[in-house]
Design a protein around this motif. Structure first.
Motif, PDB file in Angstrom:
ATOM      1  N   PRO A  59       0.912  -1.133   0.136  1.00 15.45           N
ATOM      2  CA  PRO A  59       0.112  -0.047  -0.094  1.00 15.45           C
ATOM      3  C   PRO A  59       0.756   1.309  -0.025  1.00 15.45           C
ATOM      4  N   ASP A  60       1.905   1.201   0.552  1.00 19.05           N
ATOM      5  CA  ASP A  60       2.976   2.404   0.564  1.00 19.05           C
ATOM      6  C   ASP A  60       4.126   2.760  -0.578  1.00 19.05           C
ATOM      7  N   MET A  61       3.932   1.636  -1.680  1.00 13.62           N
ATOM      8  CA  MET A  61       4.644   1.446  -2.734  1.00 13.62           C
ATOM      9  C   MET A  61       4.404   2.928  -3.769  1.00 13.62           C
ATOM     10  N   THR A  62       5.330   3.752  -4.040  1.00 19.70           N
ATOM     11  CA  THR A  62       5.093   4.809  -4.779  1.00 19.70           C
ATOM     12  C   THR A  62       5.022   4.334  -6.099  1.00 19.70           C
ATOM     13  N   LEU A  63       4.188   4.877  -6.919  1.00 19.00           N
ATOM     14  CA  LEU A  63       4.222   4.396  -8.273  1.00 19.00           C
ATOM     15  C   LEU A  63       3.495   5.512  -9.169  1.00 19.00           C
ATOM     16  N   PRO A  64       3.771   5.678 -10.391  1.00 20.16           N
ATOM     17  CA  PRO A  64       3.176   6.638 -11.291  1.00 20.16           C
ATOM     18  C   PRO A  64       1.361   6.324 -11.193  1.00 20.16           C
ATOM     19  N   PRO A  65       0.777   7.225 -11.057  1.00 22.36           N
ATOM     20  CA  PRO A  65      -0.906   7.032 -10.896  1.00 22.36           C
ATOM     21  C   PRO A  65      -1.399   7.264 -12.384  1.00 22.36           C
ATOM     22  N   ALA A 269       3.451   3.869 -15.839  1.00 19.83           N
ATOM     23  CA  ALA A 269       2.361   3.230 -14.919  1.00 19.83           C
ATOM     24  C   ALA A 269       1.577   2.017 -15.220  1.00 19.83           C
ATOM     25  N   GLY A 270       1.766   1.696 -16.503  1.00 21.24           N
ATOM     26  CA  GLY A 270       1.279   0.661 -16.702  1.00 21.24           C
ATOM     27  C   GLY A 270      -0.464   0.958 -16.942  1.00 21.24           C
ATOM     28  N   TYR A 271      -1.209   0.198 -16.448  1.00 21.46           N
ATOM     29  CA  TYR A 271      -2.593   0.305 -16.498  1.00 21.46           C
ATOM     30  C   TYR A 271      -3.027   0.631 -15.018  1.00 21.46           C
ATOM     31  N   CYS A 272      -3.810   1.303 -14.490  1.00 22.33           N
ATOM     32  CA  CYS A 272      -4.257   1.470 -13.338  1.00 22.33           C
ATOM     33  C   CYS A 272      -5.846   2.031 -12.966  1.00 22.33           C
ATOM     34  N   PHE A 273      -6.280   1.914 -11.949  1.00 25.72           N
ATOM     35  CA  PHE A 273      -7.781   2.115 -11.706  1.00 25.72           C
ATOM     36  C   PHE A 273      -8.307   2.467 -10.560  1.00 25.72           C
ATOM     37  N   THR A 274      -8.871   3.340 -10.302  1.00 24.97           N
ATOM     38  CA  THR A 274      -9.450   3.782  -8.737  1.00 24.97           C
ATOM     39  C   THR A 274     -10.938   3.498  -8.886  1.00 24.97           C
TER      40      THR A 274
END
Length: 454
Positions: A59-65, A269-274
């Motif tokens: 949960p605390d790994m910083t990644l491009p959003p 970032a790859g593919y991400c989603f909130t």
């Protein structure tokens, strides 16, 4: 004989090793307690009401959003709307910077024209539905005068919301190299916004708490952008394929209850989603970061939602007017009555894991400011006067805590007096004082006499 002793020692060592192996194998940890088989670099699942974390993976790994960054642009825009600094009908002229970015068809965009003006609402809808990057920058310039000024607002707001590891270098979530050399001053040419799943979830949680109307737009599956470059309009299909009413082949990813929130993708970032979904009055927020395909992010989000809705339920732990055993009364000073009943003003509800209700114990916290140093209430007191609050203590395992440091503060209800207590008249108070005086003398005398015979 020596060989027999050596064999015996070996057996003892083997048994000890097996014992410790068994103990540690069955000892639950946060990292391994729940295994969902997520194909994502990091993820988090949160109760949208309390901010309670139900699952986490790095949960605390910083990644491009990526474009999930636009949730901060949405937050600041809605804040400006509420503060009447900007209006929905306000017209916006398109600058050279915005125009050039909006013409890049390799990015998510609605091509904007320089010969007409757009309303804030039109630009906002193209950003929220279609993740239009040119529109996002146009809104940033409208709010702050320039994107450079706007990213300072973004970073300041991130700190104010508790997003400690967030760093914004632009308003869109693109890599700065996609901004054609026009990236905000003071930022690097190849920099990209950075956040952890926890920070992204805090942003989504805050956005939904403070400006829930964001879902009215985020849930629109399809809309025409009427002021296209050719004057005929542009079809905006929402990038969120989990919306239940999403058209066409995307229906295979639709998920009951989903009504937001924001997708994102860049090469880094790859593919991400909130995502956010509501069922039976319980709303969840999910974040998945760095999956390997456009649709994998939705498949992994489905795993999170399935886990959340199947294993957790909003439960009333303690009803209204609940009294904690052995703590159901408060002593009262200078009152007609010497004590008063206390109970919870409202029911205490929270999201719990199915069949774990017995692991939640009531916890009464009295307000020291409302009471004397002795823990008594001084009359007069009104009915319904707050004297503390009721919360709970969880006795189970795998407690991931809350998104925010003070998250537990939301999981409480007021403890109040059940009746009013009038102040006793002067005669009663005088007689009590006299009685107390002689009682103290008698106690001293009795204690002295008892000491003679001890």
């Amino acid at each position: 004989m020596k060989k027999h002793i050596r064999n015996k020692g070996f057996l003892y060592s083997l048994l000890t090793l097996l014992l410790f192996t068994t103990l540690f194998a069955n000892f639950p940890t946060k990292a391994s307690a729940v295994e969902l088989g997520l194909e994502a670099e990091a993820a988090i699942l949160v109760d949208a009401n309390s901010g309670k974390i139900l699952y986490e993976l790095n949960p605390d790994m910083t990644l491009p959003p990526a474009s999930m960054s636009k949730m901060m642009t949405e937050y600041l825009l809605l804040e400006a709307i509420h503060n009447k600094q900007v209006s929905w009908d306000q017209e916006v002229s398109i600058t050279d910077y915005v125009y050039k970015i909006s013409q890049n068809t390799k990015l998510s965009n609605v091509p904007l024209r320089k010969d007409i003006k757009y309303t804030v609402r039109e630009l906002y809808e193209s950003m929220a539905i279609y993740s239009a990057n040119g529109s996002t920058i146009a809104l940033a310039e409208t709010i702050a005068g320039s994107e450079t000024n706007f990213i300072k607002m973004m970073n300041d707001k991130a700190q104010a919301l508790g997003m400690e590891d967030a760093k914004f270098v632009n308003s869109t979530g693109l890599n700065n190299q996609d901004l054609l050399g026009m990236h905000p001053k003071g930022t690097g040419e190849t920099e990209e916004n950075m956040m952890s799943p926890r920070s992204v979830a805090i942003l989504a949680y805050s956005l939904l708490k403070d400006y829930p109307e964001v879902l009215e737009t985020a849930s629109i599956p399809f809309k025409k952008f009427t002021k296209g470059i050719d004057g005929e309009g542009i079809s905006m299909l929402n990038w969120n394929a989990m919306l239940p009413n999403i058209p066409g082949y995307l229906q295979q990813f639709a998920y009951q209850g989903v009504d937001g929130l924001k997708t994102g993708s860049t090469s880094l970032a790859g593919y991400c989603f909130t995502g956010t979904a509501e069922r039976n009055g319980m709303r969840l927020i999910s974040v998945v970061m760095k999956t390997n395909s456009q649709y994998k992010r939705f498949e992994e989000t489905k795993k999170l939602f399935d886990y959340g809705f199947s294993n957790f339920v909003e439960k009333e732990l303690f009803p209204a007017n609940y009294q904690v055993k052995k703590h159901d009364v408060l002593k009262v000073e200078k009152g007609k009555q010497k004590e008063v009943q206390i109970a919870s003003k409202e029911a205490l509800k929270t999201v719990i894991k199915t069949n774990e209700e017995e692991l939640y114990e009531p916890k009464l916290i009295l307000d020291k400011k409302a009471l004397t140093k002795k823990g008594t209430l001084v009359a007069p007191a009104e009915k319904g006067q707050k004297v503390g609050y009721l919360t709970y203590e969880y006795k189970g395992e795998n407690n991931y805590g809350y998104l925010l440091k003070n998250g537990a503060a939301s999981e409480k209800v007021a403890i109040v007096t059940q009746t009013g207590v009038e102040k006793a008249n002067w005669f009663s108070l005088t007689m009590r004082a006299i009685g107390g005086f002689f009682a103290d003398i008698w106690s001293s005398v009795a204690g002295g006499i008892a000491g003679l015979f001890s």
